[in-house]
Every structure is written in structure tokens, then in C-alpha cells.
Scaffold this motif. Sequence first.
Motif, short mmCIF file in Angstrom:
data_model
loop_
_atom_site.label_atom_id
_atom_site.label_comp_id
_atom_site.label_asym_id
_atom_site.label_seq_id
_atom_site.Cartn_x
_atom_site.Cartn_y
_atom_site.Cartn_z
N GLU A 44 105.54 -6.62 45.32
CA GLU A 44 105.44 -5.14 45.57
C GLU A 44 104.76 -4.41 45.73
O GLU A 44 104.08 -3.65 45.99
N ASN A 45 103.52 -5.65 44.81
CA ASN A 45 102.01 -4.36 45.34
C ASN A 45 101.03 -5.72 46.02
O ASN A 45 100.11 -5.94 45.10
N PRO A 46 100.78 -5.86 46.88
CA PRO A 46 100.19 -7.09 47.49
C PRO A 46 98.69 -6.58 47.54
O PRO A 46 98.25 -7.81 48.10
N PHE A 47 98.11 -5.71 47.65
CA PHE A 47 97.49 -5.30 48.29
C PHE A 47 96.35 -5.30 46.96
O PHE A 47 96.51 -4.90 45.52
N SER A 48 95.93 -6.63 47.13
CA SER A 48 94.87 -6.38 45.70
C SER A 48 93.23 -6.80 45.91
O SER A 48 92.63 -6.63 47.06
N ILE A 49 92.66 -6.97 45.14
CA ILE A 49 90.90 -7.18 45.04
C ILE A 49 91.01 -9.12 44.54
O ILE A 49 91.30 -9.18 43.52
N LEU A 50 90.18 -9.13 44.90
CA LEU A 50 89.87 -10.34 45.39
C LEU A 50 88.24 -10.81 44.38
O LEU A 50 87.21 -9.92 45.14
N VAL A 51 88.25 -11.17 43.97
CA VAL A 51 87.12 -11.55 42.59
C VAL A 51 87.32 -12.82 42.88
O VAL A 51 87.14 -13.51 42.51
N SER A 52 84.90 -12.74 43.18
CA SER A 52 84.32 -14.60 43.43
C SER A 52 83.26 -14.42 43.05
O SER A 52 82.26 -12.75 42.83
N GLU A 53 82.22 -14.79 42.69
CA GLU A 53 80.74 -14.78 42.46
C GLU A 53 80.18 -16.10 43.51
O GLU A 53 80.84 -17.05 43.98
N SER A 54 79.49 -15.61 43.86
CA SER A 54 78.29 -16.02 45.48
C SER A 54 77.14 -15.58 45.40
O SER A 54 76.65 -14.27 44.95
N LYS A 55 75.88 -16.77 45.14
CA LYS A 55 75.06 -16.07 45.07
C LYS A 55 74.90 -15.76 43.34
O LYS A 55 73.33 -14.84 44.04
N ASN A 56 74.71 -16.31 42.97
CA ASN A 56 74.68 -15.09 41.50
C ASN A 56 74.98 -13.54 41.11
O ASN A 56 74.68 -12.72 40.32
N VAL A 57 75.93 -13.26 42.58
CA VAL A 57 76.84 -12.09 42.52
C VAL A 57 77.82 -12.11 42.61
O VAL A 57 78.43 -12.53 43.51
N MET A 58 78.90 -10.96 41.49
CA MET A 58 79.93 -10.72 41.52
C MET A 58 80.34 -9.76 42.99
O MET A 58 79.78 -9.14 43.38
N GLU A 59 80.89 -10.94 43.68
CA GLU A 59 81.55 -9.32 45.26
C GLU A 59 82.64 -9.37 45.26
O GLU A 59 83.87 -10.41 44.23
N ALA A 60 83.55 -8.35 45.39
CA ALA A 60 84.80 -8.39 45.68
C ALA A 60 85.61 -7.68 46.95
O ALA A 60 84.31 -6.73 47.42
N THR A 61 86.64 -8.29 47.60
CA THR A 61 87.28 -7.99 48.59
C THR A 61 88.42 -6.80 48.19
O THR A 61 89.69 -7.73 47.86
N HIS A 62 89.09 -6.01 48.57
CA HIS A 62 90.34 -5.47 48.92
C HIS A 62 91.35 -5.65 49.88
O HIS A 62 90.78 -5.94 50.94
N LEU A 63 91.83 -6.57 50.02
CA LEU A 63 92.27 -7.12 51.10
C LEU A 63 94.56 -7.76 50.39
O LEU A 63 94.64 -7.25 48.54
N PRO A 64 95.49 -7.47 51.29
CA PRO A 64 96.82 -7.29 51.02
C PRO A 64 96.47 -9.24 51.03
O PRO A 64 96.32 -10.21 51.83
N LEU A 65 97.40 -9.79 49.77
CA LEU A 65 97.83 -11.81 49.62
C LEU A 65 99.81 -11.64 49.49
O LEU A 65 99.65 -11.03 49.06
N LEU A 66 99.51 -12.48 49.90
CA LEU A 66 100.65 -13.05 50.91
C LEU A 66 101.43 -13.88 49.07
O LEU A 66 100.24 -15.10 49.31
N LEU A 67 102.61 -13.83 48.77
CA LEU A 67 102.50 -15.48 47.45
C LEU A 67 103.36 -16.70 48.46
O LEU A 67 104.42 -16.47 49.39
N SER A 68 102.73 -17.80 48.55
CA SER A 68 104.21 -18.60 49.39
C SER A 68 104.72 -18.93 48.62
O SER A 68 105.10 -18.35 47.19
#
Length: 201
Positions: free
Chosen positions: A20-44
Motif C-alpha cells: 500500500e505504501n511502495p514509495f520508500s527511502i533506500l539508505v546505504s553507506e557509500s565511501k563512508n557517507v550515508m546516502e538515501a534515495t526516494h523511489l518505489p520498490l515492489l515486493l516480489s
Amino acid sequence: MYIPEHFLMETEFIYQSIEENPFSILVSESKNVMEATHLPLLLSDDKQSLVGHFAKPNPQKESVGKEVLCIFSGPHCYISPTWYETDRSVPTWNFTAVHVRGILNIVDDPEKIQRSLITLVNRFESKDSKYQINSVDTNYIEGLKKGIVPFEIKITHIEGKQKLSQNHSIERRNLVISNLELMPGENEKAIASLMRKSLNQ
């Protein structure tokens, strides 16, 4: 995510909340910096992974093989202490949220990529829409594919929280529901509906 026992979301509702709420925030660490992307994710279909894609310049594509965190926010709203039967109270916020951790891997199978894009369009395009991705010029689509990085996140941990005043009396929860139902906002009405359902569980 800190989840007191009485706010713990049941597994079945976790999957429903993602749907019901597929628009998510994907958070990860890249080169010691926290990055975040707002994007839709679908469950398999087997509920074992999340599927999506980055824009090619996005530095988060470097998170291949690493654990990432995906945050799905559901309805949320302010709860006023003026709605309670006592003045010995403080404001709070009711909400639902799901956190998914998993290992990110790039998808390079052309057929799998095509299926994921079709699934994404079909999920969000209205049923009576005249738009059909399969009817769009193939060369145009292939050109656009060069600008994305499709990925799959293999789920390693999933948890959900629904803070719906479960730590208050039935009387107080009914008072909150009544006040939320009088408000015009969609979030308030959604929380009121979830609170009403929780009373019957």
C-alpha cells in the motif's frame, strides 16, 4: 527501529503495508557517507526480495553486495491531548512504518529487467489507462534503459511498527478515533480506520 511490544506490526500487515505504501527511502553507506534515495520498490511474489532501479549516475549503485535499509512510511498524524478525558496528558504522533534490510544486487538479465519495468508500470498505471509500455517504440525504451541501474534486494530482516494508541485505554482510543474522523486530511482518516481495526483485534 525501536518497537515496544504493543506497537509490533504483525507479519501479514507488514507485507500489506509495503504493497500500500511502495514509495520508500533506500539508505546505504557509500565511501563512508550515508546516502538515501526516494523511489518505489515492489515486493516480489515470493516476498523474498524488493525490486527497483536507480538512475545511472546515482552513487548508491556502488552498494552492490552490501546491506541496505529500505524505509516504508504509512499514514501518520498528530494526536492532540485535548482529545483525551484528562488534562494529565501530552501530544504524540500515531503512525505506521516498515523497515526492510537486505543485500543489494544489480540485475543484468534483459528479460528480468523488462518484466520488472512492465510490472512497475502496471502496478501504478490506472486500469483504464490507454498507456501500454509494450506499445512504446522499442528503440526509445532501450535507450532509456541505458540510463538506469535495475537491482534486487534480497531481504534479510523485516520489521514493522504501528503506533495506534494501543498503550491507552479503550475509552481514550475511541475519543481519538472520533476526533480524527472529523478531520479532513487523508492521513487522519487512515489512522482512525487503522485504530478502529486495532480495537477489534
